[in-house]
Enzyme design. Structure first.
Site, PDB file in Angstrom:
ATOM      1  N   GLY A 224      39.140  44.140  39.320  1.00  0.00           N
ATOM      2  CA  GLY A 224      37.833  44.407  38.610  1.00  0.00           C
ATOM      3  C   GLY A 224      38.512  45.998  37.741  1.00  0.00           C
ATOM      4  O   GLY A 224      39.673  45.936  37.386  1.00  0.00           O
TER       5      GLY A 224
ATOM      6  N   LYS B 233      35.504  52.219  40.908  1.00  0.00           N
ATOM      7  CA  LYS B 233      35.893  51.123  41.509  1.00  0.00           C
ATOM      8  C   LYS B 233      34.672  49.550  41.284  1.00  0.00           C
ATOM      9  O   LYS B 233      34.328  50.176  41.660  1.00  0.00           O
ATOM     10  CB  LYS B 233      36.915  50.730  41.850  1.00  0.00           C
TER      11      LYS B 233
ATOM     12  N   VAL C 174      38.880  50.039  37.052  1.00  0.00           N
ATOM     13  CA  VAL C 174      38.759  51.481  37.950  1.00  0.00           C
ATOM     14  C   VAL C 174      38.528  52.796  36.346  1.00  0.00           C
ATOM     15  O   VAL C 174      38.722  51.983  35.542  1.00  0.00           O
ATOM     16  CB  VAL C 174      39.842  51.933  38.782  1.00  0.00           C
TER      17      VAL C 174
ATOM     18  N   ASP D 168      49.183  47.643  54.397  1.00  0.00           N
ATOM     19  CA  ASP D 168      49.886  47.028  53.533  1.00  0.00           C
ATOM     20  C   ASP D 168      50.188  48.560  52.845  1.00  0.00           C
ATOM     21  O   ASP D 168      50.160  48.875  51.640  1.00  0.00           O
ATOM     22  CB  ASP D 168      49.196  46.699  52.744  1.00  0.00           C
TER      23      ASP D 168
ATOM     24  N   GLY E 252      42.219  52.494  35.329  1.00  0.00           N
ATOM     25  CA  GLY E 252      42.814  51.309  35.486  1.00  0.00           C
ATOM     26  C   GLY E 252      42.415  49.432  35.396  1.00  0.00           C
ATOM     27  O   GLY E 252      40.867  49.526  35.422  1.00  0.00           O
ATOM     28  N   ALA E 253      42.804  48.678  35.872  1.00  0.00           N
ATOM     29  CA  ALA E 253      42.554  47.194  35.626  1.00  0.00           C
ATOM     30  C   ALA E 253      43.164  46.676  36.698  1.00  0.00           C
ATOM     31  O   ALA E 253      44.602  46.701  36.256  1.00  0.00           O
ATOM     32  CB  ALA E 253      43.026  46.805  34.441  1.00  0.00           C
ATOM     33  N   GLY E 254      42.933  45.219  37.165  1.00  0.00           N
ATOM     34  CA  GLY E 254      43.403  44.643  38.038  1.00  0.00           C
ATOM     35  C   GLY E 254      42.807  43.355  38.403  1.00  0.00           C
ATOM     36  O   GLY E 254      41.208  42.879  37.843  1.00  0.00           O
ATOM     37  N   GLY E 255      43.312  42.482  39.246  1.00  0.00           N
ATOM     38  CA  GLY E 255      42.573  41.503  39.598  1.00  0.00           C
ATOM     39  C   GLY E 255      41.100  41.557  40.413  1.00  0.00           C
ATOM     40  O   GLY E 255      40.614  40.868  40.265  1.00  0.00           O
TER      41      GLY E 255
END
Length: 527
Positions: free
Chosen positions: A69, A86, A71, A179, A64-67
């Site tokens: 960092g 993470k 995973v 959320d 996983g990758a996102g804003g």
């Protein structure tokens, strides 16, 4: 882990199904797009700087990758289990508020121990970056599950109810998620839904205006730290409650509203307040004004379901259900099933009267009790049995025995609860005339096999050695899936048992041996 698809309830493009862990939830106030769209894209090959180890964990691959960092899938050698790690992105590590945010997520999730919440194992530091080690869930997001195949309204509600129980557990611990959406829950391969991504969760009755930016990582608990930034909203706007959109106090009723928006979209493939696409201003006006839209009748969802959702989507928090538990009860109170049961009993009474049966025997038709599954499970897994296994684990002297026991006990709680619920469903479906006696026999035979497998596993756990303790998590995770016993098509296709009673008994005996052998293999033993 890879952010999977946006299905019928969400218009985002589908991605590759797989375990998913959210990385970022803060959405700018002028946007109504789902903040996870970037995570839906297939991941590029692992970068050259992918670490080989983080703390005591061996890194398998990036998932996983996102804003915020990266995973990674990782292996915990000490406890012999696969986990997810993470890591906060290096470019964000300089920001104290982002570090505090990750610490906060770990602390929030570590306070929750529930079958429908992803478990956090550890928080630590790696090369100047913070990381969280958490449960690796093989499965897909609830959103991806909705997209993968047509789902009946009953199946959708059942999946959301699992997630709702996870939210209730959070509320019981004093945590507000803030959320919830279909992309922040997972359906594991075991059929169980789990809530994840508490990165913006906060204590009850939190106000956006209370979120100061003086985040101090040296404070006793980062749970008290604030996570909003100027000009931003916490959460995903299309799921937000009126109080979130207007900056008022946020409590458990806000999660209930988020949940009902997500369930409405899953059931009706549209938003409850606005037609898509829409602007943020239109969304805010309609939600705060309580302009709830009547759902499309073409979806075939009963009116009583919408009645429950309508209450959960009330503008005033006090007008919603008092708790997630009450909402769940409303979503499981099917008037149609009760009517079918009454009609079935009436027909039975009429037939009995025509035959003179009731007059001769002095009997009245009574409702069949379908609650026997709990007693059956209690004979195998109970607080007493947990105490026995706990004492046996601790007697091995292994330092991680208690940690393993906590995970194993939670999984066994969930497994036995699912078994009892499936047993109740099979019994009620036959009692209410929805399924035949032949299908009931198949479902009960399926459940009996799982009961035997559970018995073999529990017996092994009650007399453990070091090998058994190390392999206990895998042993329980590999128990046969309960959900298969509700798959009517698959059960109908299975080969029936032999007619010869002696041969059938031998088949049953051999199946029991196979289950026992499977338990031994799961902990590295041979029969």
């Amino acid at each position: 882990m890879t952010r999977a698809s946006a299905g019928p309830p969400d218009p985002a493009p589908a991605g590759t199904p797989g375990p998913a862990y959210a990385l970022d939830n803060t959405v700018a106030a002028d946007s109504v797009e789902d903040d996870d769209d970037d995570d839906d894209a297939p991941l590029p090959p692992d970068p050259e700087d992918t670490p080989t180890r983080i703390g005591r964990y061996t890194i398998i691959r990036r998932i996983g990758a996102g804003g915020m960092g990266q995973v990674y899938a990782a292996y915990d050698e000490q406890l012999d289990r696969k986990i997810a790690v993470k890591v906060l992105g290096r470019d964000l590590s300089r920001g104290v508020e982002w570090n505090a945010r990750l610490v906060r997520e770990a602390q929030v999730m570590a306070r929750l121990s529930h079958p429908n919440v992803v478990t956090v194992h550890e928080i630590g530091e790696y090369d100047g970056q913070l990381f969280i080690a958490m449960e690796f869930v093989a499965g897909v997001t609830l959103e991806a599950w909705l997209a993968a195949a047509p789902r009946s309204w009953r199946a959708i509600i059942a999946a959301f109810i699992d997630a709702g129980r996870g939210l209730q557990a959070a509320h019981d611990a004093g945590i507000i998620h803030r959320d919830f959406k279909a992309n922040n829950a997972m359906i594991g391969d075991d059929g169980r839904a789990r809530v994840l991504d508490f990165g913006i969760a906060g204590p009850g009755d939190a106000r956006p205006g209370d979120d100061a930016l003086s985040l101090n990582p040296n404070t006793p608990s980062a749970l008290r730290s604030a996570l909003t930034v100027d000009g931003a909203l916490l959460g995903t706007p299309i799921y937000m409650s009126p109080e979130q959109l207007s900056g008022a106090a946020v409590g458990a009723a806000s999660d209930q509203f988020n949940f009902c928006v997500a369930l409405y979209r899953a059931l009706y493939a549209t938003h409850p307040f606005v037609s898509e696409p829409f602007s943020f201003s239109a969304l805010r006006i309609n939600v705060i004004g309580g302009r709830l839209r009547e759902p499309p009748r073409s979806r075939g969802v009963p009116g009583w379901v919408f009645a429950a959702l309508r209450r959960g989507l009330e503008v005033r928090p006090d007008d919603r259900f008092a708790s997630m538990n009450q909402l769940i009860a409303a979503l499981t109170r099917d008037p149609g099933r009760r009517l079918r049961r009454i009609l079935a009993l009436a027909v039975f009474a009429g037939l009995a009267g025509l035959a003179g049966f009731a007059a001769r025997a002095g009997l009245r038709p009574t409702e069949v009790n379908c609650d026997g599954g709990e007693q059956s499970m209690a004979a195998l897994w109970s607080p007493q049995q947990r105490g026995v296994i706990g004492a046996s684990f601790r007697a091995t002297g292994l330092v991680f025995a208690d940690a393993v026991l906590t995970t194993v006990a939670a999984d066994l709680d969930a497994y036995t609860a699912s078994w009892a619920e499936m047993h109740r469903d099979a019994c009620a479906a036959h009692r209410d005339g929805e399924q035949s006696g032949a299908l009931l026999d198949k479902r009960m035979a399926c459940l009996e096999r799982r009961r035997q497998a559970l018995g073999s596993a529990v017996n092994l756990l009650a007399a453990p050695d070091e090998e058994v303790v190390q392999g206990a998590v895998r042993l329980v995770s590999e128990l046969p899936r309960i959900s298969h016993c509700g798959d009517v098509v698959a059960l109908a296709a299975e080969v029936p048992p032999p007619d010869d009673p002696a041969v059938a008994e031998e088949v049953s005996r051999l199946r029991g041996r196979i289950d026992a052998a499977s338990s031994l293999a799961a902990v590295g033993r041979q029969e």
